[in-house]
Design a protein around this motif. Structure first.
Motif: not given
Length: 301
Positions: A63-64, A67, A70-71, A77, A80, A84
């Motif tokens: 997930d990190a 994330d 995505a950043r 949202a 993102a 996933r």
């Protein structure tokens, strides 16, 4: 073989200018937007790791990491969540299908009753793949669901093909009348494809959706172009501008509400301010619908 994850990531990094993330933009660049190594650097992962992710071999991505990617790619949202879904695709059978992928979506009797009780606004239930599963009388009077190929009845279904319900995506891209019906057809087309993209990410093993996308891709150049953009959006609220053959222009807002207990169904309601020209025209349509005239006179779809 299609690499949807890689295509999505490439399309997202192509839209970001290097200077927007503090990188120099001078010099010759072979790719539009960010390079893969630049995304990897900004996300704090190795270039090899990110390359494997774009190649569809990043199923173990944490997930990190997702994330961070995505950043860097400035995903909202919905995008993102789509990332996933693509990295960790669901292998469960798609809801609303049998083993052969044929539509089998059911609307609860209570939801149908709710539609019938909503006599002052157009409303309908949208299911998987943008199938229209049920509608009320005003929804039919405005959108002509029951007049599409295969027929149907208010709050009772109908068909957009020889053996299925009316489908909003097929209607938007394959029915010439749609360009007259939607006064902002370009916006409707983009919204439709973005919603289908999200559906495809959530249900990658859905053969019926694959068949629909294939049909639209073959028959519509506009659909192919928009599908290649990899935009994803939820259907939440917005504006729908309609041209009706009997009452003229209608300016709607719309709200989309989830149907509790039926996670793949949405209740879509068209709204108009009290006393507005659109509200007055809706009242006229409602009176015609009550007398049975609208169903005979309206040929819209």
């Amino acid at each position: 073989m299609e690499n949807t994850l890689g295509d999505f990531l490439r399309s997202r990094r192509a839209r970001i200018l290097p200077e927007e993330v503090g990188l120099p933009s001078h010099g010759r660049r072979r790719v539009q937007g960010l390079r893969r190594e630049e995304v990897a650097q900004l996300a704090g992962v190795s270039v090899d790791y990110y390359v494997r992710l774009e190649q569809g071999r990043g199923g173990s991505a944490s997930d990190a990491v997702l994330d961070a990617v995505a950043r860097v790619l400035r995903l909202d949202a919905v995008e993102a969540a789509h990332l996933r879904s693509l990295v960790r695709p669901s292998r469960a059978p798609a809801a609303g299908t049998t083993g052969r992928g044929r539509a089998r979506q059911q609307v609860r009797p209570g939801t149908r009753l709710l539609l019938d009780l909503m006599t002052g606004v157009p409303a309908f239930v949208l299911g998987r793949r943008m199938d229209v599963l049920a509608w009320n009388a005003l929804g039919d009077a405005v959108n002509g669901f029951s007049t599409r190929t295969g027929g149907g009845s208010a709050a009772g279904g109908g068909a957009g093909g020889p053996d299925g319900p009316p489908n909003q995506a097929r209607h938007a891209f394959l029915d010439p009348a749609a360009r007259d019906h939607y006064r902002q057809w370009d916006a409707v087309a983009a919204e439709t494809v973005s919603y289908l993209r999200r559906d495809a990410g959530l249900h990658p093993e859905d053969p019926a959706l694959s068949t629909l996308v294939g049909e639209l891709s073959v028959r519509s150049e506009e659909f192919r172009r928009l599908w290649a953009d990899h935009c994803v959006r939820e259907k939440t609220h917005g504006v729908k501008l309609v041209r009706h053959p009997l009452v003229g222009d209608l300016d709607f807002g719309y709200e989309t509400l989830g149907v509790n207990g039926s996670p793949d169904q949405l209740l879509v309601v068209y709204t108009a301010p009290v006393g507005s020209p659109t509200a007055q025209k809706l009242a006229l349509l409602a009176s015609w619908t009550a007398s049975g005239a609208a169903s005979e006179a309206s040929g819209v779809s």
